[in-house]
Motif scaffolding. Structure first.
Motif, PDB file in Angstrom:
ATOM      1  N   GLN A  98     104.755 -77.665 -47.291  1.00  0.00           N
ATOM      2  CA  GLN A  98     103.952 -78.042 -48.453  1.00  0.00           C
ATOM      3  C   GLN A  98     104.782 -78.811 -49.476  1.00  0.00           C
ATOM      4  O   GLN A  98     104.268 -79.682 -50.185  1.00  0.00           O
ATOM      5  N   HIS A  99     106.078 -78.501 -49.528  1.00  0.00           N
ATOM      6  CA  HIS A  99     106.977 -79.198 -50.453  1.00  0.00           C
ATOM      7  C   HIS A  99     108.340 -79.364 -49.800  1.00  0.00           C
ATOM      8  O   HIS A  99     108.797 -78.501 -49.053  1.00  0.00           O
ATOM      9  N   ILE A 100     108.977 -80.486 -50.107  1.00  0.00           N
ATOM     10  CA  ILE A 100     110.322 -80.762 -49.624  1.00  0.00           C
ATOM     11  C   ILE A 100     110.964 -81.727 -50.612  1.00  0.00           C
ATOM     12  O   ILE A 100     110.260 -82.454 -51.336  1.00  0.00           O
ATOM     13  N   ASP A 101     112.276 -81.760 -50.679  1.00  0.00           N
ATOM     14  CA  ASP A 101     112.927 -82.614 -51.681  1.00  0.00           C
ATOM     15  C   ASP A 101     112.721 -84.099 -51.408  1.00  0.00           C
ATOM     16  O   ASP A 101     112.412 -84.872 -52.311  1.00  0.00           O
ATOM     17  N   ILE A 102     112.919 -84.520 -50.145  1.00  0.00           N
ATOM     18  CA  ILE A 102     112.891 -85.948 -49.812  1.00  0.00           C
ATOM     19  C   ILE A 102     112.009 -86.179 -48.592  1.00  0.00           C
ATOM     20  O   ILE A 102     112.142 -85.471 -47.589  1.00  0.00           O
ATOM     21  N   VAL A 103     111.141 -87.176 -48.661  1.00  0.00           N
ATOM     22  CA  VAL A 103     110.361 -87.610 -47.508  1.00  0.00           C
ATOM     23  C   VAL A 103     110.737 -89.059 -47.196  1.00  0.00           C
ATOM     24  O   VAL A 103     110.672 -89.925 -48.076  1.00  0.00           O
ATOM     25  N   ILE A 104     111.122 -89.307 -45.950  1.00  0.00           N
ATOM     26  CA  ILE A 104     111.407 -90.656 -45.461  1.00  0.00           C
ATOM     27  C   ILE A 104     110.216 -91.087 -44.619  1.00  0.00           C
ATOM     28  O   ILE A 104     109.840 -90.388 -43.671  1.00  0.00           O
ATOM     29  N   VAL A 105     109.630 -92.221 -44.946  1.00  0.00           N
ATOM     30  CA  VAL A 105     108.465 -92.727 -44.208  1.00  0.00           C
ATOM     31  C   VAL A 105     108.926 -93.860 -43.296  1.00  0.00           C
ATOM     32  O   VAL A 105     109.357 -94.910 -43.767  1.00  0.00           O
ATOM     33  N   GLY A 106     108.850 -93.642 -41.983  1.00  0.00           N
ATOM     34  CA  GLY A 106     109.270 -94.656 -41.018  1.00  0.00           C
ATOM     35  C   GLY A 106     110.413 -94.162 -40.152  1.00  0.00           C
ATOM     36  O   GLY A 106     111.498 -93.887 -40.669  1.00  0.00           O
ATOM     37  N   GLY A 107     110.165 -94.044 -38.842  1.00  0.00           N
ATOM     38  CA  GLY A 107     111.138 -93.446 -37.946  1.00  0.00           C
ATOM     39  C   GLY A 107     111.954 -94.419 -37.128  1.00  0.00           C
ATOM     40  O   GLY A 107     112.465 -94.062 -36.068  1.00  0.00           O
ATOM     41  N   GLY A 108     112.091 -95.666 -37.581  1.00  0.00           N
ATOM     42  CA  GLY A 108     112.944 -96.617 -36.887  1.00  0.00           C
ATOM     43  C   GLY A 108     114.416 -96.309 -37.104  1.00  0.00           C
ATOM     44  O   GLY A 108     114.769 -95.297 -37.737  1.00  0.00           O
ATOM     45  N   PRO A 109     115.302 -97.172 -36.617  1.00  0.00           N
ATOM     46  CA  PRO A 109     116.742 -96.918 -36.755  1.00  0.00           C
ATOM     47  C   PRO A 109     117.202 -96.756 -38.200  1.00  0.00           C
ATOM     48  O   PRO A 109     118.101 -95.957 -38.478  1.00  0.00           O
ATOM     49  N   VAL A 110     116.607 -97.503 -39.129  1.00  0.00           N
ATOM     50  CA  VAL A 110     117.012 -97.402 -40.536  1.00  0.00           C
ATOM     51  C   VAL A 110     116.659 -96.034 -41.104  1.00  0.00           C
ATOM     52  O   VAL A 110     117.491 -95.353 -41.715  1.00  0.00           O
ATOM     53  N   GLY A 111     115.412 -95.604 -40.908  1.00  0.00           N
ATOM     54  CA  GLY A 111     115.018 -94.279 -41.376  1.00  0.00           C
ATOM     55  C   GLY A 111     115.780 -93.172 -40.682  1.00  0.00           C
ATOM     56  O   GLY A 111     116.137 -92.162 -41.303  1.00  0.00           O
ATOM     57  N   ALA A 112     116.045 -93.346 -39.383  1.00  0.00           N
ATOM     58  CA  ALA A 112     116.781 -92.328 -38.622  1.00  0.00           C
ATOM     59  C   ALA A 112     118.200 -92.172 -39.145  1.00  0.00           C
ATOM     60  O   ALA A 112     118.708 -91.045 -39.274  1.00  0.00           O
ATOM     61  N   LEU A 113     118.865 -93.291 -39.453  1.00  0.00           N
ATOM     62  CA  LEU A 113     120.224 -93.209 -39.993  1.00  0.00           C
ATOM     63  C   LEU A 113     120.239 -92.457 -41.310  1.00  0.00           C
ATOM     64  O   LEU A 113     121.083 -91.578 -41.524  1.00  0.00           O
ATOM     65  N   LEU A 114     119.299 -92.766 -42.175  1.00  0.00           N
ATOM     66  CA  LEU A 114     119.249 -92.074 -43.465  1.00  0.00           C
ATOM     67  C   LEU A 114     118.988 -90.584 -43.278  1.00  0.00           C
ATOM     68  O   LEU A 114     119.611 -89.745 -43.939  1.00  0.00           O
ATOM     69  N   ALA A 115     118.078 -90.233 -42.368  1.00  0.00           N
ATOM     70  CA  ALA A 115     117.771 -88.817 -42.129  1.00  0.00           C
ATOM     71  C   ALA A 115     119.018 -88.062 -41.655  1.00  0.00           C
ATOM     72  O   ALA A 115     119.295 -86.950 -42.130  1.00  0.00           O
ATOM     73  N   GLN A 116     119.762 -88.648 -40.744  1.00  0.00           N
ATOM     74  CA  GLN A 116     120.980 -88.004 -40.247  1.00  0.00           C
ATOM     75  C   GLN A 116     121.999 -87.811 -41.367  1.00  0.00           C
ATOM     76  O   GLN A 116     122.641 -86.765 -41.473  1.00  0.00           O
TER      77      GLN A 116
END
Length: 389
Positions: free
Chosen positions: A8-26
């Motif tokens: 229901q709540h989280i600090d950060i949401v990244i929209v988009g699962g390409g290589p750029v979003g994946a790098l940031l998530a890691q």
């Protein structure tokens, strides 16, 4: 890790699962931040593109478990740049920078699928088949509405990071996107060379549009910029005629080709925004800027966006995520690199698109000057590998 139930709540949401979003998530997981990456697709679809990944970019991906030998990337050790009909040419070499390669060519589909697989088995949280339809931003948090297999769901967060190409920008009043159509299409094809390519890539500025040859496995990936009418005509040419037209434009720069396959095309445009940050939101990758493929810098620029944002957020306490001061710092850090690469890419199209004979000779002299000036040649190559530092 792959999750099926959204928080229901989280600090950060990244929209988009390409290589750029994946790098940031890691990177965010490694710095201890509570983040979730949401991707509208359930799996990576078919994508014929091959991408030139700068050496520095592949090193960044590898350091975050998003790159390894299983991707089958093809090294680029030399880039040959020339202009048809003149003596203008120059060569960029990895050895001049004391690097094993200037970059690598990888199929986008493989890289994106590898990112999905790695995120699914890492500590980073990944939700597939979760399409963001609305973002409501308030003073202290943002609320996202998503379409999922379980129906409509809502998530609140401190910060939203768009890495999806900018499909949601129309919802924001504080960020405006500008689209400049080049009135061009990129023709994509796979060409089999008569002789091994030896890791040499080519950029050829012909009178009717630039062509790039990227070594991909034992073949070349051709990216040929054309008018929409020319692109449509070239897609329907018999294989032998298509090959002959490509060979004609490269003259004796390459030894020729034995086969062509996988022809496709797509329209080209420059997309920029007046600000890469807004209330509770940050834009990275293609959401921040979409470039012409002439210099192969689009994904590399996006990966540097992600790495820089990760550094800024790593030094930001959770309670301050999404605050204007932190976002302004990120925007300042990315201004020079993003601005310069965007301007250079756009200028190349304008510079080499003119049929003016005096300008054509001036371009030729410029290439010859770069070839003769080692510091100039190395400086340009360093920008292509590392960006503007």
């Amino acid at each position: 890790m792959l999750i099926n139930t959204l928080p229901q709540h989280i600090d950060i949401v990244i929209v988009g699962g390409g290589p750029v979003g994946a790098l940031l998530a890691q990177r965010l997981v490694s710095s201890g931040h509570d983040a979730l990456l949401v991707e509208a697709k359930h799996s990576v679809g078919k994508d014929p593109r091959a991408l030139a990944i700068a050496y520095a970019s592949s090193q960044t991906l590898a350091a975050n478990d998003l790159w390894d030998e299983s991707l089958g990337a093809t090294p680029i050790t030399q880039v040959h740049v020339s202009q048809a009909g003149t003596l203008g040419r120059t060569e960029l070499n990895a050895a001049e920078l004391d690097l094993p390669m200037l970059g690598s060519v990888v199929k986008y589909e493989k890289l994106a699928q590898y990112a999905f697989d790695q995120l699914s088995n890492s500590a980073a949280r990944l939700a597939l088949g979760a399409k963001v339809t609305q973002i409501q931003r308030l003073a202290r948090f943002a609320q996202l509405t998503l379409e999922t297999d379980l129906g409509e769901q809502k998530i609140s967060c401190r910060l939203v990071i768009l890495a999806d190409g900018g499909h949601l920008l129309a919802q924001f009043k504080d960020i405006q996107q500008t689209v400049k159509s080049y009135e061009q299409h990129a023709v994509l094809a796979t060409l089999t060379p008569k002789h091994p390519h030896q890791g040499i890539a080519f950029e050829r500025f012909a009178d009717d549009g630039p062509l790039a040859l990227l070594p991909t496995g034992t073949d070349y990936t051709l990216v040929w910029t054309q008018t929409p009418e020319q692109a449509a005509a070239r897609l329907t040419l018999p294989d032998a005629d298509f090959i002959a037209e490509v060979e004609q434009r490269f003259s004796d720069r390459v030894s020729g080709f034995t086969a062509v396959s996988g022809r496709a095309s797509w329209p080209l445009a420059l997309k920029t925004v007046n600000s890469i940050v807004g209330q509770r939101v940050v834009l990275i990758g293609n959401a921040a800027q979409t470039l012409h493929p002439v210099a192969g810098q689009g994904l590399n620029l996006g990966l540097r966006d992600a790495a820089t944002l990760a550094d800024v957020l790593a030094a930001t306490p959770a309670r301050e995520l999404g605050e204007a001061s932190s976002l302004a710092r990120y925007a300042k850090l990315r201004a020079r690199d993003a601005g310069l690469v965007t301007a250079v890419t756009d200028s190349l199209i304008s510079l080499f698109d003119s049929p003016s004979l005096p300008l054509k000779h001036a371009r030729s002299l410029g290439l010859l000057a770069m070839d003769q000036c080692g510091w100039l040649r190395r400086g340009f190559a360093e920008r292509m590998v590392y960006g503007a530092r």
